[in-house]
Design a protein around this motif. Structure first.
Motif, PDB file in Angstrom:
ATOM      1  N   TYR A 161       0.829  -1.208   0.000  1.00  0.00           N
ATOM      2  CA  TYR A 161       0.000   0.000   0.000  1.00  0.00           C
ATOM      3  C   TYR A 161       0.867   1.264   0.000  1.00  0.00           C
ATOM      4  O   TYR A 161       0.483   2.287  -0.548  1.00  0.00           O
ATOM      5  CB  TYR A 161      -0.963   0.006   1.176  1.00  0.00           C
ATOM      6  CG  TYR A 161      -2.218  -0.804   0.937  1.00  0.00           C
ATOM      7  CD1 TYR A 161      -3.452  -0.287   1.291  1.00  0.00           C
ATOM      8  CD2 TYR A 161      -2.186  -2.060   0.353  1.00  0.00           C
ATOM      9  CE1 TYR A 161      -4.621  -1.017   1.087  1.00  0.00           C
ATOM     10  CE2 TYR A 161      -3.332  -2.784   0.133  1.00  0.00           C
ATOM     11  CZ  TYR A 161      -4.547  -2.270   0.505  1.00  0.00           C
ATOM     12  OH  TYR A 161      -5.700  -2.986   0.283  1.00  0.00           O
ATOM     13  N   ASP A 162       2.055   1.192   0.620  1.00  0.00           N
ATOM     14  CA  ASP A 162       2.951   2.349   0.606  1.00  0.00           C
ATOM     15  C   ASP A 162       3.349   2.697  -0.827  1.00  0.00           C
ATOM     16  O   ASP A 162       3.433   3.870  -1.190  1.00  0.00           O
ATOM     17  CB  ASP A 162       4.210   2.073   1.431  1.00  0.00           C
ATOM     18  CG  ASP A 162       3.937   2.040   2.921  1.00  0.00           C
ATOM     19  OD1 ASP A 162       2.874   2.545   3.357  1.00  0.00           O
ATOM     20  OD2 ASP A 162       4.794   1.513   3.655  1.00  0.00           O
ATOM     21  N   LEU A 163       3.564   1.696  -1.648  1.00  0.00           N
ATOM     22  CA  LEU A 163       3.920   1.920  -3.047  1.00  0.00           C
ATOM     23  C   LEU A 163       2.719   2.422  -3.843  1.00  0.00           C
ATOM     24  O   LEU A 163       2.822   3.387  -4.598  1.00  0.00           O
ATOM     25  CB  LEU A 163       4.448   0.615  -3.669  1.00  0.00           C
ATOM     26  CG  LEU A 163       4.812   0.658  -5.143  1.00  0.00           C
ATOM     27  CD1 LEU A 163       5.975   1.608  -5.383  1.00  0.00           C
ATOM     28  CD2 LEU A 163       5.167  -0.734  -5.634  1.00  0.00           C
ATOM     29  N   LEU A 164       1.576   1.794  -3.652  1.00  0.00           N
ATOM     30  CA  LEU A 164       0.384   2.149  -4.421  1.00  0.00           C
ATOM     31  C   LEU A 164      -0.200   3.492  -4.000  1.00  0.00           C
ATOM     32  O   LEU A 164      -0.886   4.145  -4.786  1.00  0.00           O
ATOM     33  CB  LEU A 164      -0.657   1.042  -4.311  1.00  0.00           C
ATOM     34  CG  LEU A 164      -0.184  -0.317  -4.846  1.00  0.00           C
ATOM     35  CD1 LEU A 164      -1.229  -1.387  -4.565  1.00  0.00           C
ATOM     36  CD2 LEU A 164       0.147  -0.252  -6.319  1.00  0.00           C
ATOM     37  N   ASP A 165       0.070   3.928  -2.778  1.00  0.00           N
ATOM     38  CA  ASP A 165      -0.435   5.211  -2.286  1.00  0.00           C
ATOM     39  C   ASP A 165       0.315   6.412  -2.853  1.00  0.00           C
ATOM     40  O   ASP A 165      -0.155   7.542  -2.722  1.00  0.00           O
ATOM     41  CB  ASP A 165      -0.360   5.270  -0.758  1.00  0.00           C
ATOM     42  CG  ASP A 165      -1.572   4.667  -0.088  1.00  0.00           C
ATOM     43  OD1 ASP A 165      -2.618   4.498  -0.756  1.00  0.00           O
ATOM     44  OD2 ASP A 165      -1.474   4.348   1.113  1.00  0.00           O
ATOM     45  N   TYR A 180      -6.260  -3.539  -3.079  1.00  0.00           N
ATOM     46  CA  TYR A 180      -6.136  -2.087  -3.184  1.00  0.00           C
ATOM     47  C   TYR A 180      -7.094  -1.542  -4.243  1.00  0.00           C
ATOM     48  O   TYR A 180      -7.774  -0.543  -4.021  1.00  0.00           O
ATOM     49  CB  TYR A 180      -4.696  -1.692  -3.517  1.00  0.00           C
ATOM     50  CG  TYR A 180      -4.446  -0.215  -3.383  1.00  0.00           C
ATOM     51  CD1 TYR A 180      -4.018   0.324  -2.181  1.00  0.00           C
ATOM     52  CD2 TYR A 180      -4.650   0.647  -4.452  1.00  0.00           C
ATOM     53  CE1 TYR A 180      -3.803   1.689  -2.036  1.00  0.00           C
ATOM     54  CE2 TYR A 180      -4.439   2.013  -4.320  1.00  0.00           C
ATOM     55  CZ  TYR A 180      -4.013   2.526  -3.112  1.00  0.00           C
ATOM     56  OH  TYR A 180      -3.816   3.875  -2.979  1.00  0.00           O
ATOM     57  N   MET A 181      -7.157  -2.224  -5.402  1.00  0.00           N
ATOM     58  CA  MET A 181      -8.082  -1.764  -6.452  1.00  0.00           C
ATOM     59  C   MET A 181      -9.533  -1.942  -6.027  1.00  0.00           C
ATOM     60  O   MET A 181     -10.390  -1.134  -6.382  1.00  0.00           O
ATOM     61  CB  MET A 181      -7.793  -2.492  -7.765  1.00  0.00           C
ATOM     62  CG  MET A 181      -6.527  -1.991  -8.448  1.00  0.00           C
ATOM     63  SD  MET A 181      -6.201  -2.795 -10.016  1.00  0.00           S
ATOM     64  CE  MET A 181      -5.484  -4.338  -9.451  1.00  0.00           C
ATOM     65  N   PHE A 182      -9.837  -2.990  -5.258  1.00  0.00           N
ATOM     66  CA  PHE A 182     -11.190  -3.184  -4.748  1.00  0.00           C
ATOM     67  C   PHE A 182     -11.580  -2.043  -3.808  1.00  0.00           C
ATOM     68  O   PHE A 182     -12.685  -1.511  -3.876  1.00  0.00           O
ATOM     69  CB  PHE A 182     -11.295  -4.528  -4.023  1.00  0.00           C
ATOM     70  CG  PHE A 182     -12.640  -4.780  -3.416  1.00  0.00           C
ATOM     71  CD1 PHE A 182     -13.710  -5.181  -4.193  1.00  0.00           C
ATOM     72  CD2 PHE A 182     -12.844  -4.597  -2.063  1.00  0.00           C
ATOM     73  CE1 PHE A 182     -14.967  -5.400  -3.639  1.00  0.00           C
ATOM     74  CE2 PHE A 182     -14.088  -4.813  -1.485  1.00  0.00           C
ATOM     75  CZ  PHE A 182     -15.149  -5.214  -2.283  1.00  0.00           C
ATOM     76  N   GLU A 183     -10.648  -1.649  -2.941  1.00  0.00           N
ATOM     77  CA  GLU A 183     -10.909  -0.577  -1.984  1.00  0.00           C
ATOM     78  C   GLU A 183     -10.883   0.812  -2.631  1.00  0.00           C
ATOM     79  O   GLU A 183     -11.407   1.764  -2.070  1.00  0.00           O
ATOM     80  CB  GLU A 183      -9.885  -0.626  -0.853  1.00  0.00           C
ATOM     81  CG  GLU A 183     -10.037  -1.844   0.030  1.00  0.00           C
ATOM     82  CD  GLU A 183      -8.937  -1.964   1.071  1.00  0.00           C
ATOM     83  OE1 GLU A 183      -7.996  -1.137   1.074  1.00  0.00           O
ATOM     84  OE2 GLU A 183      -9.023  -2.893   1.884  1.00  0.00           O
ATOM     85  N   ASN A 184     -10.249   0.921  -3.800  1.00  0.00           N
ATOM     86  CA  ASN A 184     -10.132   2.196  -4.515  1.00  0.00           C
ATOM     87  C   ASN A 184     -10.616   1.968  -5.941  1.00  0.00           C
ATOM     88  O   ASN A 184      -9.826   1.789  -6.862  1.00  0.00           O
ATOM     89  CB  ASN A 184      -8.674   2.674  -4.514  1.00  0.00           C
ATOM     90  CG  ASN A 184      -8.154   2.932  -3.128  1.00  0.00           C
ATOM     91  OD1 ASN A 184      -8.348   3.999  -2.571  1.00  0.00           O
ATOM     92  ND2 ASN A 184      -7.503   1.931  -2.546  1.00  0.00           N
ATOM     93  N   ASP A 185     -11.933   1.990  -6.127  1.00  0.00           N
ATOM     94  CA  ASP A 185     -12.495   1.595  -7.421  1.00  0.00           C
ATOM     95  C   ASP A 185     -12.257   2.609  -8.539  1.00  0.00           C
ATOM     96  O   ASP A 185     -12.657   2.392  -9.672  1.00  0.00           O
ATOM     97  CB  ASP A 185     -13.980   1.253  -7.303  1.00  0.00           C
ATOM     98  CG  ASP A 185     -14.833   2.435  -6.894  1.00  0.00           C
ATOM     99  OD1 ASP A 185     -14.294   3.526  -6.617  1.00  0.00           O
ATOM    100  OD2 ASP A 185     -16.060   2.269  -6.860  1.00  0.00           O
ATOM    101  N   ASN A 242      -7.685  -7.998 -10.799  1.00  0.00           N
ATOM    102  CA  ASN A 242      -8.357  -6.741 -11.078  1.00  0.00           C
ATOM    103  C   ASN A 242      -7.518  -5.781 -11.914  1.00  0.00           C
ATOM    104  O   ASN A 242      -8.003  -4.739 -12.318  1.00  0.00           O
ATOM    105  CB  ASN A 242      -8.739  -6.039  -9.759  1.00  0.00           C
ATOM    106  CG  ASN A 242      -9.731  -6.853  -8.975  1.00  0.00           C
ATOM    107  OD1 ASN A 242     -10.558  -7.559  -9.536  1.00  0.00           O
ATOM    108  ND2 ASN A 242      -9.658  -6.773  -7.658  1.00  0.00           N
ATOM    109  N   GLY A 243      -6.255  -6.128 -12.164  1.00  0.00           N
ATOM    110  CA  GLY A 243      -5.363  -5.271 -12.930  1.00  0.00           C
ATOM    111  C   GLY A 243      -5.245  -5.733 -14.372  1.00  0.00           C
ATOM    112  O   GLY A 243      -5.955  -6.627 -14.823  1.00  0.00           O
ATOM    113  N   VAL A 244      -4.329  -5.099 -15.102  1.00  0.00           N
ATOM    114  CA  VAL A 244      -4.089  -5.426 -16.501  1.00  0.00           C
ATOM    115  C   VAL A 244      -2.636  -5.862 -16.657  1.00  0.00           C
ATOM    116  O   VAL A 244      -1.724  -5.093 -16.333  1.00  0.00           O
ATOM    117  CB  VAL A 244      -4.358  -4.203 -17.412  1.00  0.00           C
ATOM    118  CG1 VAL A 244      -4.050  -4.530 -18.863  1.00  0.00           C
ATOM    119  CG2 VAL A 244      -5.794  -3.722 -17.258  1.00  0.00           C
TER     120      VAL A 244
END
Length: 147
Positions: A44-48, A81-86, A117-119
């Protein structure tokens, strides 16, 4: 994307404007001088990065991955992360494990590109207009690209 800058800070509008001149780009260097990659312990630190301030980033490009063709904790974290941040989408490199001495090897997409959920993004043959309409499918994947 964006606009050019003569001094590295101030945007200068003009002929060099990209398709999204108001776009903002946030990035993190996770590589070392030796070529090793160091991802944060908490994904999450990276994705944030780029999500804490306005305007928030909505796309993440992870042009790296592991040679592990399994649904790992990191792939799960990317999905969660993608589920929580649609409003957020992650593009991940499929990997470079598709060639074994001239033989195409199936099931070589590495984690975290196996997230659901990603590509996952692979490489194709051709450049400079060599690709033609209809060149789709496994025969047109670059030999090194995971599949």
């Amino acid at each position: 994307l964006g606009q050019r800058s003569d001094d590295g800070i101030t945007a200068v509008p003009g002929m060099a404007d990209g398709v999204a001149p108001e776009a903002k780009v946030a990035f993190a260097d996770i590589g070392s001088e030796s070529g090793a990659l160091y991802t944060p312990t908490d994904d999450y630190d990276l994705l944030d990065i780029g999500r804490k301030t306005e305007p928030k980033s909505h796309i993440h490009s992870a042009s790296w991955g592991a040679n592990v063709n399994a649904y790992t904790v990191q792939a799960y974290n990317f999905d969660n992360y993608m589920f929580e941040n649609d409003d957020f989408l992650i593009f991940v490199a499929a990997g470079n494990s598709g060639d074994d001495g001239g033989t195409n090897v199936a099931n070589t997409v590495g984690s975290p590109a196996v997230c659901k959920n990603g590509v996952a993004v692979g490489a194709s043959h051709g450049c400079c207009g060599q690709l033609e309409r209809g060149q789709l499918g496994p025969d047109h994947i670059a030999s090194f690209s995971s599949r």
